[in-house]
Write an enzyme that holds these catalytic residues in place. Structure first.
Site, PDB file in Angstrom:
ATOM      1  N   THR A   1       0.814  -1.221   0.000  1.00  0.00           N
ATOM      2  CA  THR A   1       0.000   0.000   0.000  1.00  0.00           C
ATOM      3  C   THR A   1       0.843   1.265   0.000  1.00  0.00           C
ATOM      4  O   THR A   1       0.492   2.260  -0.629  1.00  0.00           O
ATOM      5  CB  THR A   1      -0.917   0.006   1.253  1.00  0.00           C
ATOM      6  OG1 THR A   1      -1.795  -1.105   1.148  1.00  0.00           O
ATOM      7  CG2 THR A   1      -1.742   1.272   1.344  1.00  0.00           C
TER       8      THR A   1
ATOM      9  N   THR B   1      -0.018 -22.220  19.603  1.00  0.00           N
ATOM     10  CA  THR B   1      -1.355 -21.828  20.047  1.00  0.00           C
ATOM     11  C   THR B   1      -2.041 -20.860  19.071  1.00  0.00           C
ATOM     12  O   THR B   1      -1.385 -20.038  18.432  1.00  0.00           O
ATOM     13  CB  THR B   1      -1.326 -21.190  21.455  1.00  0.00           C
ATOM     14  OG1 THR B   1      -2.660 -20.774  21.798  1.00  0.00           O
ATOM     15  CG2 THR B   1      -0.412 -19.980  21.529  1.00  0.00           C
TER      16      THR B   1
HETATM   17  N1  ASP Z   1      -2.552  -5.651   0.313  1.00  0.00           N
HETATM   18  C1  ASP Z   1      -1.519  -4.763   0.761  1.00  0.00           C
HETATM   19  C2  ASP Z   1      -0.211  -5.544   0.796  1.00  0.00           C
HETATM   20  O1  ASP Z   1       0.024  -6.275   1.708  1.00  0.00           O
HETATM   21  C3  ASP Z   1      -1.861  -4.219   2.104  1.00  0.00           C
HETATM   22  C4  ASP Z   1      -0.852  -3.262   2.680  1.00  0.00           C
HETATM   23  O2  ASP Z   1       0.219  -3.010   2.183  1.00  0.00           O
HETATM   24  O3  ASP Z   1      -1.164  -2.698   3.746  1.00  0.00           O
HETATM   25  O4  ASP Z   1       0.558  -5.425  -0.112  1.00  0.00           O
END
Ligand code: ASP
Length: 345
Positions: free
Chosen positions: A16, A280
């Protein structure tokens, strides 16, 4: 560092932090690194000598695989002597798996490998990516009182904390404080300053050179217990062709049902040479198989205790140990050792 500018290598894998919205579909898609740095002009204010490498194309970390971990590890190995520290920009979804995997793959690591990302893209007004990136760079450049690297391990920097990578778990899909290591203290608390917790930081005594283990054996799997699991389901999973290791995600302090069919199916799998590690499902605390009969029966069936290891560290540690070609007995032995601070024994 003898007064010179810290040299940091940023490895941008995607996630992201570097995504932008597709104007047509409105979904977030990875974008290239030039865009990322353009959105954080403050990075240039740090008096650091920063270089970067990027995945081509950058990926959503849901697509991360052991071959990508090898790519990151090989970038670090190729540039290990040229940089003081490494910052890996990564999606949050599988960040804890990558952090765990790299902690095992990068044997004798003496430099910081700081993994970060963000919940909001770096181009967004309220982004958490800008602070995370800048703090990660500062952590990677931080020195101890003798001028050596403050952090000598793989760690996750996210919002207010620096966590040991192989102790971390993604805890929230929404919060800026998205990561936590539930069974180990923070390596640093980020507030007005960066307050390192010296007692928690990993220190290896040996000065052996970095050794990268590239082979991860993916003949491993999770089996998650739940009330109502059927014998046929369990036996089907345990009979997965080629499977060598299983992380059995159990209830509470490491308990599973003590029905005869359940214990028999597990013992038979152990007798076939499958290594089964008890971890766990609880986010906090660990496995104590002597507490209840239900846990004890698993131990008697040959399931070994994962103590307080995270699921992410457990599965990647198995990939690493089997990747070294070790026989099941030796894999079991090393699962009972802390190789790089991943478990409390
Ligand atoms: N889907 C994204 C990823 O893991 C989510 C993120 O970066 O927060 O690449």
């Amino acid at each position: 560092m003898d007064g010179r500018r810290p040299k940091i290598l940023i490895i941008y894998t995607g996630g992201t932090i570097g995504m932008i919205e597709n104007p047509h579909s409105r979904v977030l898609q990875p974008f290239d690194f030039t865009h990322l740095i353009d959105n954080v002009p403050k990075v240039r204010k740090l008096d650091y000598d920063i270089s970067n490498i990027q995945f081509d194309p950058p990926i959503d970390s849901a697509n991360m695989s052991p071959s990508h971990w090898s790519d990151i590890a090989s970038d670090i190995e190729a540039h290990y002597d040229d940089f003081d520290g490494f910052v890996v920009l990564h999606g949050t979804d599988t960040m804890a798996f990558t952090a765990s995997a790299l902690s095992f793959m990068l044997e004798n690591l003496h430099k910081p490998v700081i993994i970060t990302g963000s919940q909001l893209p770096i181009g967004e007004v309220r982004t958490d990516g800008e602070e995370n990136l800048i703090t990660a760079l500062q952590v990677a450049a931080a020195c101890d009182k003798d001028g050596g690297p403050m952090v000598r391990e793989v760690a996750i920097l996210f919002e207010n904390y620096l966590w040991r990578g192989n102790r971390s778990t993604k805890m929230s899909a929404d919060n800026f404080n998205a990561f936590k290591s539930n069974n180990y203290p923070a390596l640093a608390k980020i507030g007005l300053g960066i307050n390192f917790n010296n007692d928690a930081l990993y220190r290896v005594l040996s000065r052996r050179p970095l050794k990268v283990r590239y082979t991860m054996d993916t003949n491993v799997m999770f089996i998650d217990l739940y009330p109502g699991m059927q014998e046929s389901t369990l036996r089907y999973l345990l009979g997965t062709p080629g499977i060598k290791g299983i992380v059995l995600r159990t209830f509470g302090a490491g308990n599973g049902p003590d029905y005869a069919w359940f214990i028999n199916a597990i013992s038979e799998a152990v007798e076939r040479g499958i290594v089964i590690l008890n971890v766990t499902q609880c986010v906090n605390g660990g496995v104590h198989t002597t507490l209840y009969n239900t846990g004890n029966r698993l131990a008697q069936a040959g399931v070994i205790s994962g103590h307080d290891i995270t699921s992410e560290a457990a599965i990647t540690k198995m990939m690493y140990l089997f990747g070294m070609g070790l026989p099941p007995e030796n894999v079991k032995k090393y699962l009972n050792y802390s190789l790089c601070g991943e478990v409390t024994l």
